[in-house]
Write a protein that holds these residues in place. Structure first.
Motif, PDB file in Angstrom:
ATOM      1  N   GLN A 148     -59.956 -76.060  64.782  1.00 38.78           N
ATOM      2  CA  GLN A 148     -58.863 -76.548  63.955  1.00 38.78           C
ATOM      3  C   GLN A 148     -57.706 -76.923  64.856  1.00 38.78           C
ATOM      4  O   GLN A 148     -57.165 -76.078  65.576  1.00 38.78           O
ATOM      5  CB  GLN A 148     -58.415 -75.504  62.928  1.00 38.78           C
ATOM      6  N   THR A 149     -57.346 -78.176  64.831  1.00 38.53           N
ATOM      7  CA  THR A 149     -56.186 -78.638  65.580  1.00 38.53           C
ATOM      8  C   THR A 149     -55.001 -78.760  64.631  1.00 38.53           C
ATOM      9  O   THR A 149     -55.159 -78.765  63.406  1.00 38.53           O
ATOM     10  CB  THR A 149     -56.463 -79.968  66.268  1.00 38.53           C
ATOM     11  N   LEU A 150     -53.833 -78.872  65.202  1.00 35.91           N
ATOM     12  CA  LEU A 150     -52.593 -78.852  64.429  1.00 35.91           C
ATOM     13  C   LEU A 150     -52.575 -79.974  63.400  1.00 35.91           C
ATOM     14  O   LEU A 150     -52.837 -81.133  63.714  1.00 35.91           O
ATOM     15  CB  LEU A 150     -51.402 -78.997  65.376  1.00 35.91           C
ATOM     16  N   GLY A 151     -52.319 -79.604  62.158  1.00 36.23           N
ATOM     17  CA  GLY A 151     -52.217 -80.605  61.112  1.00 36.23           C
ATOM     18  C   GLY A 151     -53.540 -81.095  60.572  1.00 36.23           C
ATOM     19  O   GLY A 151     -53.571 -82.070  59.805  1.00 36.23           O
ATOM     20  N   PHE A 162     -56.359 -76.096  51.704  1.00 37.12           N
ATOM     21  CA  PHE A 162     -57.414 -77.014  52.111  1.00 37.12           C
ATOM     22  C   PHE A 162     -58.443 -77.156  51.006  1.00 37.12           C
ATOM     23  O   PHE A 162     -58.928 -76.163  50.461  1.00 37.12           O
ATOM     24  CB  PHE A 162     -58.109 -76.519  53.377  1.00 37.12           C
ATOM     25  N   CYS A 163     -58.785 -78.397  50.723  1.00 39.93           N
ATOM     26  CA  CYS A 163     -59.888 -78.709  49.833  1.00 39.93           C
ATOM     27  C   CYS A 163     -61.110 -78.996  50.693  1.00 39.93           C
ATOM     28  O   CYS A 163     -60.993 -79.561  51.793  1.00 39.93           O
ATOM     29  CB  CYS A 163     -59.522 -79.933  48.987  1.00 39.93           C
ATOM     30  N   ALA A 164     -62.289 -78.589  50.234  1.00 38.77           N
ATOM     31  CA  ALA A 164     -63.510 -78.810  51.000  1.00 38.77           C
ATOM     32  C   ALA A 164     -64.641 -79.198  50.064  1.00 38.77           C
ATOM     33  O   ALA A 164     -64.688 -78.763  48.904  1.00 38.77           O
ATOM     34  CB  ALA A 164     -63.889 -77.571  51.802  1.00 38.77           C
ATOM     35  N   VAL A 165     -65.566 -80.004  50.577  1.00 33.72           N
ATOM     36  CA  VAL A 165     -66.733 -80.433  49.809  1.00 33.72           C
ATOM     37  C   VAL A 165     -67.991 -80.127  50.604  1.00 33.72           C
ATOM     38  O   VAL A 165     -68.001 -80.224  51.834  1.00 33.72           O
ATOM     39  CB  VAL A 165     -66.649 -81.946  49.489  1.00 33.72           C
ATOM     40  N   THR A 195     -52.757 -79.522  52.741  1.00 30.20           N
ATOM     41  CA  THR A 195     -51.451 -79.772  52.126  1.00 30.20           C
ATOM     42  C   THR A 195     -50.604 -78.531  52.301  1.00 30.20           C
ATOM     43  O   THR A 195     -51.038 -77.430  51.938  1.00 30.20           O
ATOM     44  CB  THR A 195     -51.579 -80.098  50.633  1.00 30.20           C
ATOM     45  N   SER A 196     -49.446 -78.727  52.869  1.00 30.68           N
ATOM     46  CA  SER A 196     -48.521 -77.611  53.054  1.00 30.68           C
ATOM     47  C   SER A 196     -47.670 -77.468  51.802  1.00 30.68           C
ATOM     48  O   SER A 196     -46.967 -78.402  51.412  1.00 30.68           O
ATOM     49  CB  SER A 196     -47.644 -77.866  54.274  1.00 30.68           C
ATOM     50  N   LEU A 197     -47.736 -76.310  51.176  1.00 31.67           N
ATOM     51  CA  LEU A 197     -46.938 -76.040  49.978  1.00 31.67           C
ATOM     52  C   LEU A 197     -45.662 -75.316  50.385  1.00 31.67           C
ATOM     53  O   LEU A 197     -45.721 -74.244  51.011  1.00 31.67           O
ATOM     54  CB  LEU A 197     -47.727 -75.198  48.980  1.00 31.67           C
ATOM     55  N   ILE A 198     -44.543 -75.911  50.031  1.00 31.78           N
ATOM     56  CA  ILE A 198     -43.228 -75.331  50.305  1.00 31.78           C
ATOM     57  C   ILE A 198     -42.631 -74.906  48.966  1.00 31.78           C
ATOM     58  O   ILE A 198     -42.603 -75.698  48.016  1.00 31.78           O
ATOM     59  CB  ILE A 198     -42.324 -76.358  51.000  1.00 31.78           C
ATOM     60  N   VAL A 199     -42.175 -73.668  48.895  1.00 23.87           N
ATOM     61  CA  VAL A 199     -41.600 -73.156  47.654  1.00 23.87           C
ATOM     62  C   VAL A 199     -40.140 -72.813  47.905  1.00 23.87           C
ATOM     63  O   VAL A 199     -39.819 -71.981  48.761  1.00 23.87           O
ATOM     64  CB  VAL A 199     -42.359 -71.913  47.154  1.00 23.87           C
TER      65      VAL A 199
END
Lengths: 114, 116
Positions: free
Chosen positions: B37-40, A90-93, A108-112
């Protein structure tokens, strides 16, 4: 007002490949920017933060991010992905000042892949 | 320093029931935040405290939501008359705020609520 856009809900890389997670922000004042990681069923852990000092910020686990004002971006990178990097990022400002309330991106889900 | 703890970790309730979640922050931290926080999705800010003062509560989702931090240490988040739409992960974070600094929030593991 402030907002964050994370491009790509899923990013898939091979183990050992470069990781690039994109984050663009909108803020009416010079922002503070953050990247967090969340493993399944856990809370968020801070990876790194930008607070108007050096534009290239190094964080934990080999991650770094570069603040680019002209592009309003704060992309997260890691030279070589490891299986253990698979997580939600997660990016946050937030805005400097007393009422520190961050706005998070959708993640963003990172899949490796091995 | 044992980090931020939240209890319970999971809660299943029936629609219309009241639920209360507890957050114990890192002991020297003066600020405490609640998020949903909800899913996604990323965490969505609800409210925060500095010591025992609730400095922002306009973003609580409805008047069914309330939070307290009576002695400036632990905090509780209560949801009255729960609805199925309240099903989510509720996160707590704490930080040490000092004027002019960029505080770092430390998150707890969350309480996952399921409303049937």
């Amino acid at each position: 007002a402030q907002s964050v856009t994370q491009l790509g809900s899923h990013v898939s890389v091979s183990e050992g490949a470069l990781v690039l997670l994109r984050c663009n922000y909108s803020s009416s004042v010079p922002p503070y920017l953050f990247w967090y990681v969340q493993y399944p069923n856990q809370g968020l852990q801070l990876l790194l933060k930008y607070t108007s000092a050096a534009t290239l910020v190094k964080g934990i686990n080999g991650f770094e991010a570069e603040f680019k004002k002209s592009e309003t971006s704060f992309h997260l990178t890691k030279p070589s992905a490891h299986m253990s990097d698979a997580a939600e990022y997660f990016c946050a400002v937030s805005r400097p000042g007393g009422s520190y309330i961050p706005t998070f991106g959708r993640g963003t889900s990172l899949i490796v892949h091995p | 320093d044992t980090g931020v703890s939240q209890n319970p970790r999971h809660k299943i309730t029936k629609r219309g029931q009241n639920v209360t979640f507890r957050c114990d922050p890192i002991s020297e931290h003066n600020r405490l935040y609640w998020y949903r926080q909800t899913l996604g999705q990323g965490p969505e800010f609800l409210t925060y405290f500095q010591n025992e003062a609730q400095l922002e509560k306009s973003r609580l989702l409805s008047d069914r939501f309330s939070a307290e931090r009576p002695k400036g240490s632990f905090s509780t988040l209560e949801i009255q008359r729960t609805e199925q739409g309240d099903s989510a992960m509720y996160l707590c974070a704490s930080s040490l705020y000092a004027s002019g600094g960029a505080e770092t929030q430390y998150f707890g593991p969350g309480t996952r609520l399921l409303v049937l």
